[in-house]
Design a protein around this motif. Structure first.
Motif, mmCIF file in Angstrom:
data_model
loop_
_atom_site.group_PDB
_atom_site.id
_atom_site.type_symbol
_atom_site.label_atom_id
_atom_site.label_comp_id
_atom_site.label_asym_id
_atom_site.label_seq_id
_atom_site.Cartn_x
_atom_site.Cartn_y
_atom_site.Cartn_z
ATOM 1 N N VAL A 74 -3.443 4.331 -2.121
ATOM 2 C CA VAL A 74 -4.559 4.522 -1.192
ATOM 3 C C VAL A 74 -5.089 5.943 -1.311
ATOM 4 O O VAL A 74 -4.325 6.914 -1.304
ATOM 5 C CB VAL A 74 -4.102 4.246 0.255
ATOM 6 C CG1 VAL A 74 -5.240 4.479 1.234
ATOM 7 C CG2 VAL A 74 -3.580 2.818 0.368
ATOM 8 N N LYS A 91 0.837 -1.201 0.000
ATOM 9 C CA LYS A 91 0.000 0.000 0.000
ATOM 10 C C LYS A 91 0.870 1.249 0.000
ATOM 11 O O LYS A 91 1.798 1.364 0.789
ATOM 12 C CB LYS A 91 -0.922 -0.003 1.214
ATOM 13 C CG LYS A 91 -1.948 -1.120 1.206
ATOM 14 C CD LYS A 91 -2.852 -1.057 2.429
ATOM 15 C CE LYS A 91 -3.897 -2.163 2.396
ATOM 16 N NZ LYS A 91 -4.788 -2.127 3.587
ATOM 17 N N HIS A 124 -0.693 -0.526 -4.365
ATOM 18 C CA HIS A 124 -2.050 0.025 -4.316
ATOM 19 C C HIS A 124 -1.966 1.455 -3.800
ATOM 20 O O HIS A 124 -1.469 1.704 -2.699
ATOM 21 C CB HIS A 124 -2.952 -0.802 -3.394
ATOM 22 C CG HIS A 124 -4.346 -0.248 -3.283
ATOM 23 N ND1 HIS A 124 -5.266 -0.360 -4.293
ATOM 24 C CD2 HIS A 124 -4.959 0.446 -2.277
ATOM 25 C CE1 HIS A 124 -6.384 0.221 -3.927
ATOM 26 N NE2 HIS A 124 -6.224 0.722 -2.709
#
Length: 834
Positions: free
Chosen positions: A676, A545, A674
């Protein structure tokens, strides 16, 4: 050098034009010549297709880090026709020069009264100009006449496969990882028109005239120009070969270490360096020449294209070339040698009497090659010095026991050494029908080993060696070895073999011997990820993340900014901030986006260049477990632009690569990042609700019950609520930090979870969600049933339709902030009045 390809514009213009007052005989001659010229066009088409295929191989070589090993000229009748070029991958291409244009016989683009009385030229033909050009995605695509070549759907046609692993070898057009096949366009001439196909000849697209249309006789045209529709030139220096295309684009391919053109080198059989002409009479005299071909793989049976000529060297005046008929031709393609036996019948009596000197040389001249050896001095020797007046040399013998070496793949060249002790015990002991041969007899009757077809074999003929001194050294560079594993670390080549020839000085007494050398190739301990910090991964090595910089983060590596930014420390994903271990002392690593289009103009890796390879920490030792060099503060920085905002909430792939050597790359790991989003809307008001049938309207204070939180669940609000805890006390600071500019409640489009059942009754359906509910609140409770005053939402049952059980109203809410907008439905319960 010459330009390539005769332009069909010129060729066809010479076929038919027009001019008033023409001579019938000239027209008849031109008509008779039409078939010949059409055949010339078809030959040009054939060479065009060869050059197109060669151009695709050149583009593939760029992506696969292929290099050029040899450049051999093509010639015919003393004319230079082009080149045959060989790559380290083993692929060979042919590039033809364009044919010289001939004198034009037709007027060019003549108009009435200018180039001939009432003259009118036929329409010129046109040769399609095929080329390649790199687009913004880093992929080469085909062009035709300067425009993209496209399929029936308007998609550009790729010139080579799109792959992730940079320069892995494969057959042309082989699929790359998640890539597309490369396509080779084909041209043909049919019914005097050019056609192109980009599906391997299944379908053809008509382009234009290949031959000029017939016109009347015009005046004499100017000199035709050299043909050129793909390459302008091919040039080279000591390091590179430069391919200049018709549109001016230059493609540079590096030469492999030791790259050279094909050459012949005379190998003397005797210490005086001369070739012996054996004779009992002039008519039966003969001489044998041994030549080494460099590179060895080029050795071939060129007998039909070869000549041997002698020259007398007593004076420069009246130089006389003497033909020496070739009696036999022997080629050893493994050792890279040829032996030529030639007749001395045409040599002078003075040469045989020893009063006139002569030298000879070998010439090879065919469509693909033009080679000359140096002049070789000759000496005559009476055949009665040999036991057989017409001797046949002894056949060479191949020893069955190979000499093996072990090599662990690295960026260091292979070096196999045979000591004199091993030479005597493992090789010479097998000579003479396993009776062995002494060192003294060996050096007296044999000369050094022939060069190999892989790498270089050097013989050290030490006059007084000891057992531990070096006798033979076999070296192979990493470029010569090439690719022996795929990008997943699977070994594709486990062994390389060469045949080494120990050449007898007198093959009538001692046979030559062939010995097999084998290189057993082993893979090293493969690089791997040093380790993961699991707290920052959804799944170790699968999904990490990327968060924005947290407000007032004390250990942030960059200065605190006034508003939220994405400047994420990439190193923290890995244990101790290290990425790759088990690199060789000379090994390297780098990172690449799996799909750069996803992050184009949106993301940057600060302090890291994805095109640069990084080495290991020093000091290092062979066999050590090395950790990749530390690149402090590698940041994943997201731009605050449309592209950057668009990737929030999405994933982008990263590949970690390790380089065993420049020809063997290994994908250590692939994972996703990813990105966020900084803020989220809490979609349910759990602390408050509406009540039906309140005369002044039922009110809900959003400042108490509705909330926005950041990615660490800290409250983001214009006011700090009473009794604020740790995650609420920074609410107003975070409101400014994330630059929240507006909260919009779309009351007119609110929906409720009420519907009609099968009997036509209005009922509450708890299975309905904001996405599946169809009934608008305004349609059921009345227009303006929901209003907003400051931070308060007000509900009034305008239609007075009673509800008997709790229902829900879903209100669309949009929050605008620095990184775009977030939208969701907020659910509020409506309780019955009774």
């Amino acid at each position: 050098m010459k330009r390539f390809f005769l332009l069909a514009t010129f060729v066809c213009a010479t076929l038919f034009t027009s001019c008033e007052g023409y001579d019938d005989s000239e027209l008849v001659n031109r008509l008779n010549d039409f078939e010949t010229r059409l055949k010339q066009l078809e030959e040009i088409c054939k060479q065009l297709n060869t050059n197109i295929s060669s151009l695709q191989t050149i583009v593939n070589a760029i992506q696969k880090n292929d290099q050029i090993t040899t450049i051999a000229p093509i010639s015919k009748d003393g004319k230079d026709l082009g080149y045959v070029i060989t790559f380290t991958s083993g692929k060979t291409i042919t590039i033809y020069h364009g044919a010289d244009g001939e004198d034009g016989t037709n007027g060019t683009n003549g108009t009435n009264g200018t180039n001939g009385s009432n003259g009118q030229d036929g329409a010129d033909g046109h040769t399609p100009v095929i080329g390649v050009k790199m687009d913004t995605d880093g992929i080469y695509y085909w062009t035709i006449d300067g425009e993209w070549l496209t399929d029936e759907n308007g998609n550009k046609i790729q010139a080579s496969p799109s792959e992730a692993d940079n320069g892995s070898d494969g057959e042309d057009g082989e699929d790359g990882a998640d890539g597309k096949d490369g396509v080779t366009p084909q041209l043909k001439i049919e019914n005097e028109y050019w056609y192109v196909s980009y599906d391997n000849g299944q379908t053809w697209i008509k382009l234009g005239k290949a031959t000029g249309e017939q016109g009347e006789q015009g005046p004499q045209g100017p000199q035709g120009s050299n043909g050129d529709s793909i390459f302008q030139s091919v040039t080279q220096d000591s390091n590179n070969v430069y391919f200049k295309l018709a549109d001016g684009t230059t493609i540079t391919i590096p030469k492999a270490s030791g790259a050279q053109s094909i050459a012949l080198t005379y190998i003397p059989r005797y210490s005086d360096g001369k070739a012996t002409v054996f004779y009992s009479s002039k008519s039966d005299s003969y001489v044998e020449f041994d030549f080494e071909v460099s590179p060895a793989s080029a050795a071939a049976n060129w007998r039909d294209a070869a000549t041997v000529k002698a020259v007398y060297t007593e004076t420069r005046a009246g130089v006389q070339m003497v033909d020496m008929a070739i009696l036999s031709w022997t080629v050893d393609s493994d050792a890279g040698t040829i032996t030529v036996k030639a007749s001395g019948a045409n040599l002078s009596d003075a040469f045989f009497a020893g009063t006139q000197e002569a030298s000879a040389r070998l010439a090879i001249d065919d469509d693909n090659l033009n080679l000359l050896s140096d002049y070789i001095p000759m000496v005559a020797k009476k055949a009665n010095t040999q036991p057989d007046p017409d001797p046949e040399p002894l056949e060479s013998i191949t020893l069955s026991t190979p000499i093996e070496f072990d090599y662990t793949l690295s960026c260091a060249d292979f070096k196999g050494i045979i000591t004199w002790e091993r030479m005597v015990n493992d090789i010479l002991a097998k000579f003479n029908n396993n009776h062995g041969l002494s060192y003294t007899d060996f050096v007296e009757n044999y000369y050094g080993v022939s060069n190999s077809n892989l790498g270089n074999v050097v013989f050290n003929n030490d006059s007084n060696p000891d057992g531990s001194s070096t006798c033979i050294t076999w070296t192979v560079t990493t470029a010569q070895l090439g690719k022996v594993m795929d990008s997943n670390g699977n070994q594709t080549v486990t062994q390389k073999t060469i045949s080494v020839k120990f050449q007898s000085k007198d093959e009538y007494t001692y046979p030559s011997y062939y010995v097999t050398f084998k290189m057993n190739i082993n893979l090293p301990t493969m690089p791997k990820i040093y380790g993961y910090r699991s707290a920052l991964w959804s799944v170790d090595g699968v999904l990490a993340k990327v968060y924005p910089v947290q407000y007032k983060l004390e250990f942030a590596q960059t200065p605190q900014t006034e508003t939220c930014s994405y400047n994420y420390d990439f190193d923290q994903l890995f244990f101790n901030g290290q990425i790759v271990k088990n690199l060789l002392p000379c090994g390297k690593w780098n990172l690449q986006w799996t799909n750069s289009a996803v992050v184009a103009n949106a993301v940057e890796l600060i302090n890291f260049d994805m095109n640069q390879w990084y080495g290991v920490q020093t000091p290092t030792t062979n066999g050590a477990t090395n950790i990749s060099v530390a690149l402090n503060d590698i940041y994943v920085y997201i731009y605050n632009n449309d592209a950057g905002k668009a990737i929030l909430g999405k994933d982008a792939g990263i590949d970690v690569w390790a380089q065993i050597n420049p020809y063997n790359l290994y994908k250590v790991s692939s994972f996703d990042l990813h990105f966020v989003e900084p803020l989220k809307i809490n979609t349910t008001l759990v602390e408050d609700h509406f009540v039906d049938m309140v005369i002044d309207g039922s009110k809900v204070d959003c400042s108490d019950t509705f909330s926005i939180t950041d990615f660490f669940d800290y409250l983001v609000a214009e006011e700090i609520p009473a009794n604020a805890g740790e995650k609420e006390k920074y609410a107003t600071d975070l409101w400014k930090y994330y630059d929240v500019t507006n909260i919009y409640w779309d009351l007119a489009n609110a929906v409720i979870n009420i519907k009609k059942d099968a009997y036509g009754n209005w009922v509450v359906d708890d299975t309905l969600t904001a996405e599946t509910a169809k009934m608008k609140a305004a349609d059921y409770f009345g227009m303006d049933c929901l209003t907003k005053n400051g931070s308060e939402l007000i509900f009034i049952n305008v239609n007075g339709v009673n509800i008997d059980e709790i229902c829900k109203v879903y209100i669309p809410v949009t929050v605008s902030h620095k990184w775009g907008t977030i939208s969701d439905y907020v659910a509020i319960e409506i309780h019955p009045a009774f």
